[in-house]
Design a protein around this motif. Structure first.
Motif, PDB file in Angstrom:
ATOM      1  N   ASP A 272       0.975  -1.188  -0.066  1.00 56.52           N
ATOM      2  CA  ASP A 272      -0.047   0.078   0.045  1.00 56.52           C
ATOM      3  C   ASP A 272       0.750   1.112   0.172  1.00 56.52           C
ATOM      4  N   SER A 273       0.419   2.346  -1.030  1.00 54.72           N
ATOM      5  CA  SER A 273       1.474   3.248  -0.945  1.00 54.72           C
ATOM      6  C   SER A 273       1.284   4.246   0.311  1.00 54.72           C
ATOM      7  N   LYS A 274       0.075   3.974   1.017  1.00 54.59           N
ATOM      8  CA  LYS A 274      -0.173   5.084   2.292  1.00 54.59           C
ATOM      9  C   LYS A 274       0.268   4.493   3.303  1.00 54.59           C
TER      10      LYS A 274
END
Length: 365
Positions: free
Chosen positions: A22-24
Motif C-alpha cells: 500500500d502506498s499509504k
C-alpha cells in the motif's frame, strides 16, 4: 525484522501482503479485525476507514493473531516485544476475543518542537485531547528530550507499556529515561508514588490520568517539587474543569457565596465558582489535532473561564513549511489575518479562531 515487520506478522497473510504494498502504509494508524466483519484499515489524517477485502474476519484469524501477540493484560491490551505497537482486544461475555484493534506505534522525532521552549521552565505540563490525536507519541518524545538533551533524571510510569514499548527492555525512543511498568492499571497511582520515593526523579511522565487516586498522586508528586508530564482524555480545558474526578489537576472548583457588597463590586451573582487551590499542572495544552495545539497557563485560564471570560491562549500551528504562533485574547474582535500567510491552515482552525473572536498577533520562525 524491523518494527513494522513484527506488526505485519500478526495479520492474516492476504492483509499483510496488501498493506505492505500500500502506498499509504507510512500513514497507517490501525487495523481493525472484528469477527464476522470486513477487516478495516485506518490512516492518519483521514476520516473513516478502508476495507481491505470482501470476506469477513474468521475465528481462526483472530486465534492466529492472539497466538502471535501472546497474553493480554487486565486492561485487554498487549504489545509486541521490542516495538511500540499496541494490540487491544474486545471480548465476548464468555471471555473469548471477538475483535482486535491493532494500532501502529511510531517513534516520531521533532514532534514536540511546538512546545520545546516550555520544557525549559521546568514546570508541569498536562496534555489533553481525544484518543488518537498523538498524546502518547508526545510523551515518548518528551521523555527522550528531557533525559538526553536536558540531562534530567526521568522516570516513566508506563501502565500499558505504550510509552516504552513491550518487553523488559524499553524502546530506544525514550532515550535514557527509565521506565517503571505497572502490573495492573488500578495500581498506577501507587507506582507513581513509588517512583518518587525510591528513584529520586526530577521528572515523572505518566499517560492517561483518569482516576481520583491518580489525580491525588499527581498533586502529591508536584508538591514535592518534581516536574510532571501527563495526559488526560478531554478535548478542552473546560472538560477537565467540569470533570469531578480530574478537576483537582487544575486546582479544583468550589462554590463560594459572596457578601452583598462583594457581589455588587464584582457585578455578579452571590454564588460563584472559584478555583480551590493552585493547579497541579502549570501549563495545559489542548491537542486539537496532531499539528494544532492550544496552550493555557492553567491558573489564569481556569480563573477566566470560571468568571465567564475567554482566556489568553497560545495557538500553535505547524506544517512542513512553517511554524505559526498565534496569541489570542477574549476581545470582541474578529480574526481577519488568517489567510494573509503562505501557510496551509485548515478551515477548522479558521472557524475555531473566528468562533472564539480572538484578537491575535503572530510571529513565524
Amino acid at each position: 525484522m524491523n518494527a513494522f515487520g513484527a506488526f505485519w506478522q500478526i495479520l492474516p497473510s492476504d492483509l499483510r501482503d496488501r498493506l505492505q504494498n500500500d502506498s499509504k502504509r507510512g500513514q497507517l494508524l490501525e487495523v481493525i479485525l472484528d469477527l464476522g466483519r470486513l477487516p478495516e484499515a485506518r490512516y492518519l489524517g483521514e476520516f473513516g476507514g478502508k476495507y481491505l477485502r470482501s470476506t469477513e474476519v474468521s475465528v481462526e484469524e483472530l486465534e492466529y493473531a492472539q497466538s502471535a501477540v501472546g497474553e493480554f493484560g487486565g486492561d485487554n491490551r498487549a504489545g509486541i516485544e521490542g516495538t511500540l505497537h499496541r494490540i487491544s482486544a474486545i471480548r465476548s461475555r464468555k471471555g473469548a476475543i471477538v475483535g482486535l484493534t491493532c494500532r501502529v506505534g511510531r517513534a516520531v522525532s521533532g514532534h514536540i518542537d511546538m512546545v520545546y521552549d516550555l520544557l525549559h521552565y521546568g514546570k508541569s505540563i498536562l496534555f489533553v485531547g481525544r484518543p488518537g490525536v498523538g498524546k502518547t507519541t508526545v510523551m515518548r518524545e518528551i521523555a527522550r528530550v528531557l533525559s538526553d538533551e536536558f540531562q534530567k533524571r526521568v522516570v516513566i510510569v508506563d501502565t500499558s507499556n505504550e510509552i516504552g514499548g513491550d518487553g523488559d527492555i524499553p524502546h530506544s525512543a525514550i532515550g535514557t529515561a527509565r521506565r517503571m511498568q505497572v502490573p495492573e492499571p488500578s495500581l498506577q497511582h501507587k507506582v507513581m508514588i513509588e517512583a518518587v520515593e525510591n528513584h529520586m526523579p526530577e521528572v515523572i511522565i505518566v499517560d492517561e490520568i483518569g482516576t481520583e487516586a491518580e489525580a491525588h498522586a499527581c498533586r502529591s508528586i508536584a508538591e514535592r517539587g518534581v516536574m510532571l508530564i501527563g495526559t488526560a482524555h478531554g478535548e478542552w480545558l473546560e472538560n477537565i474543569i467540569k470533570n469531578p474526578i480530574l478537576s483537582d489537576l487544575i486546582g479544583g472548583v468550589d462554590t463560594v457565596t459572596l457578601g452583598d457588597e462583594e457581589a455588587r463590586a464584582r457585578r455578579c451573582q452571590k454564588s460563584i465558582l472559584e478555583r480551590k487551590a493552585p493547579p497541579t499542572f502549570y501549563f495545559l495544552i489542548e491537542m486539537r489535532e496532531r499539528h494544532y495545539w492550544v496552550t493555557h497557563k492553567t491558573e489564569k485560564s481556569v480563573d477566566m473561564l470560571l468568571r465567564g471570560k475567554t482566556p489568553l491562549v497560545e495557538v500553535l500551528l505547524f506544517s512542513s513549511h512553517m511554524f505559526l504562533l498565534l496569541w489570542g485574547r477574549g476581545e470582541e474582535k474578529e480574526f481577519h489575518t488568517c489567510y494573509q500567510f503562505s501557510f496551509s491552515i485548515s478551515s477548522m482552525t479558521a472557524i475555531y479562531l473566528k468562533k472564539c473572536k480572538r484578537e491575535v498577533q503572530y510571529s513565524c520562525s
